[in-house]
Design an enzyme around this catalytic site. Sequence first.
Site, PDB file in Angstrom:
ATOM      1  N   ASP A  91       0.833  -1.191   0.000  1.00 11.58           N
ATOM      2  CA  ASP A  91       0.000   0.000   0.000  1.00 11.58           C
ATOM      3  C   ASP A  91       0.875   1.251   0.000  1.00 11.58           C
ATOM      4  O   ASP A  91       1.832   1.355   0.770  1.00 11.58           O
ATOM      5  CB  ASP A  91      -0.889  -0.011   1.245  1.00 11.58           C
ATOM      6  CG  ASP A  91      -1.731   1.238   1.374  1.00 11.58           C
ATOM      7  OD1 ASP A  91      -2.649   1.421   0.558  1.00 11.58           O
ATOM      8  OD2 ASP A  91      -1.460   2.040   2.290  1.00 11.58           O
TER       9      ASP A  91
ATOM     10  N   GLU B 199       1.280  -0.045  -4.952  1.00 17.09           N
ATOM     11  CA  GLU B 199       0.496   1.150  -5.226  1.00 17.09           C
ATOM     12  C   GLU B 199       1.486   2.302  -5.147  1.00 17.09           C
ATOM     13  O   GLU B 199       2.122   2.510  -4.112  1.00 17.09           O
ATOM     14  CB  GLU B 199      -0.610   1.334  -4.193  1.00 17.09           C
ATOM     15  CG  GLU B 199      -1.424   2.597  -4.418  1.00 17.09           C
ATOM     16  CD  GLU B 199      -2.352   2.907  -3.250  1.00 17.09           C
ATOM     17  OE1 GLU B 199      -3.414   3.498  -3.498  1.00 17.09           O
ATOM     18  OE2 GLU B 199      -2.005   2.582  -2.103  1.00 17.09           O
TER      19      GLU B 199
END
Length: 614
Positions: free
Chosen positions: A274, A310
Amino acid sequence: MDQSQPVADGVPFEQEYRVFSRSWGAEYTAAGEVRFRLWAPAVETVSLRLADELVPMMPTGAGWFELLVNNLAPGTPYAFILPDGMAVPDPAGRGLESDVHGSSVLVDPTAYRWRHGAWSGRPWSEAVIYELHVGTFTEEGTFEAAAKKLAVLADLGITMIELMPVAAFGGARGWGYDGVLLYTPHPAYGTPDDMKSFIDTAHGLGLMVMLDVVYNHFGIDGNYLDVYAPAFFLGEGTPWGPRPDVSQDATRDFMIENALYWIEEFALDGLRLDAADQIEQDKESVQFTEDLALRVRQMFPERHVHLVVEDNRNITRLHERAEDNSTPLYDGVWNDGYHHLVHAWATAEHCGHYRAFSTNFWPRIAKTLATGFALQGERADGKGDELLGEPSGHLPPVTFVNFLQNHDQVGNRGRGERLWSLIEEDLGERLLTMLLLAPQIPLLFMGDEFRSKGRFFFFRDYPEALRETDPEERLQQARDFGTDDMSTDEIRDPNAPATFATSKLQWEEAETETGRAARAAFRALLEKRRRHLMPLLENVGGDVGHVLLAEDGRLAIDWQLGEFRWQLRGNFGESRITLPPTHGKTVHVHPPSAEADIRDLSEFPPGSLIVVCG
C-alpha cells in the site's frame, strides 16, 4: 483441482519449510524452547509475563532483550512488561488473547496441516484479481465464511484473491489500513490457522491469494512501539499514524521479515504494498521497496510469488524486466490513471482526483491501454508545473493492474456508491468488456461480478478519544473522489456499527435476474480471456501496444502479442462510424447483433465494440 502433497504420518513432506525464522517475536526452537526477542532501546529493563510470573529478560546489546523459556504450550498468553509496569503485546506476535491492548498468545506455526502443500502458484500473466474485505465479504465476516464462497469465484474465472489488510488493528471493525500488530491476523476474522485454511482452500481451487500490506505507516489505536522504541518511527508522522524509519536496521528487519513471514508461513502467492511511494527512506541507501523485493525473490525461487505496488509516482524502475523477461523486482503496479480517466469520462465527475484527468479523454485512455501510465512525463491540471510520470510503453502490458473501481474509490466517495449505480447498464457492460479483454491485469472489487449496487463506506472502530471531531476532513475526501455536492450533514460516522453493517456485500443481489445475467456475462468474458488472451501473455514483452485511432469516443488499438495481433475497436459515441478494419478470429462482439455490420462493413453502431485475434 487437488494439488495435495503426499503425506507421511499426517504431515505434508514440506511442512518444515513453512516456518520462517525472525529477528523479532516468540519462536519455538529446535530444542523445544521458546525464544522471546524485543527491541526496546528506550527502556533499561523488560520483563516477560507468563501467567502470573514475571521473568526478567536479558539485554543483548543495541536495544535488544532476549529470553529462552522451556515447557511452554501453544496458546500460552504472554506480554512484555516495561519498567513502569505497563504490559504491552508482542509487536511481532502471531496471535492475541483478545485484542491489540491485551496479551499475545504463543502459536505453533507448524500445527496447521496443509492439504495442498505442493501448490507452487500460477504465472502472473494468468492473474484476474478479486479484491475483498474479509469483514464485509460475508455476513459472518470471517475467514471461514469467506472460504465457503471461493468455489463460486473460481467457477466464474477469478484466479487471484487480494485480501485487504488483515494485520490486527484497534477495535473490531475497520478497513485494516491502521494495523498495529503486523504479524497477527485480526482476531475478529479468525485464528492464524483459519487464515491458512482459507488460503489452503483457495489453492485447492486453483486460486492464488495476495495480501495487502501497509508499511508506510502504523495505526494509532494499540500502537505501543513508540513507548519503548520511539526510534522505530520518524519524528514526523501522518494523519493516520506514525511512519516507520526504515533506515533503522531493527525497523527494516521488522518490515522485510514481515513480508517473508506472510509468504512463507501462510503460503501466500504475493503481496501488494500500500502507498509504496509514501515509505520514507534514506536516499543514499538501498531503497526499502527494492530490498524487500530482492529478499523475496532470493528466498522463493521455486514458487510463483507476485509483488505489486500502489505508487502514484508513475515510475518504471521497480518494474523493469530482465533480459530473459523475468521480473527482478515487482510484477505490477496499480494503474490509478486508467481508472481516473474512465471514471471521469463515464460519470462526468471532474473534481478532486479526477480534475487532472478531465480532458482529452480518448487519446489518454488509449495511451494507458497501449503503453501503461496515463502520465508519462507531462504536466497535469491542478498538479503544478512538475512533470509527472515516466514513459512506460517499453514495459509488458501485464505490468499494469487496471480496474474500474476498488475499495478506495467506492468507500471514500462519502455516499459509498459503486460505479454500477452511477452509469447506464450497457455502458457498464462495455467498460467491463474493455477491462477484462485488454492485455493488462484486471482487478475487480467484490461484487463487481454481479454489478452490485450495494454501498461500501469507510468504517472503523476507534475509542472516543481518537475519533474525529470535525467531519470536514471526510467531506473533503468525498469531494476528492468525485462527490462534490455533499454536505457535512450527509457524512456517515465511520465509527457507527451501522456504517459497517451497511457495507456488507449483499449476496442476494447475485440471485436476482439482473445479478444472474451479470454473472453469466462475466463468466463468458473471463472464459474468453482464459482461452484466447492468457496464452498470448505468458512471456509478453514491451513495446507491443499501438494506437490507430482515439478521438470522440472512437477507439482502435492493436497489441502485437508474439505472432498474434490482439485488436480492440469500440464506438463509445452516439453516431454510426467506421473504424480501422480488423483481421482474424472474432473473440467478442458487443452487442452480438452488431457483428455483421462490423465485420462486413467496418461500420460500428453507437455503443458497439469488437475484440479480434489475428
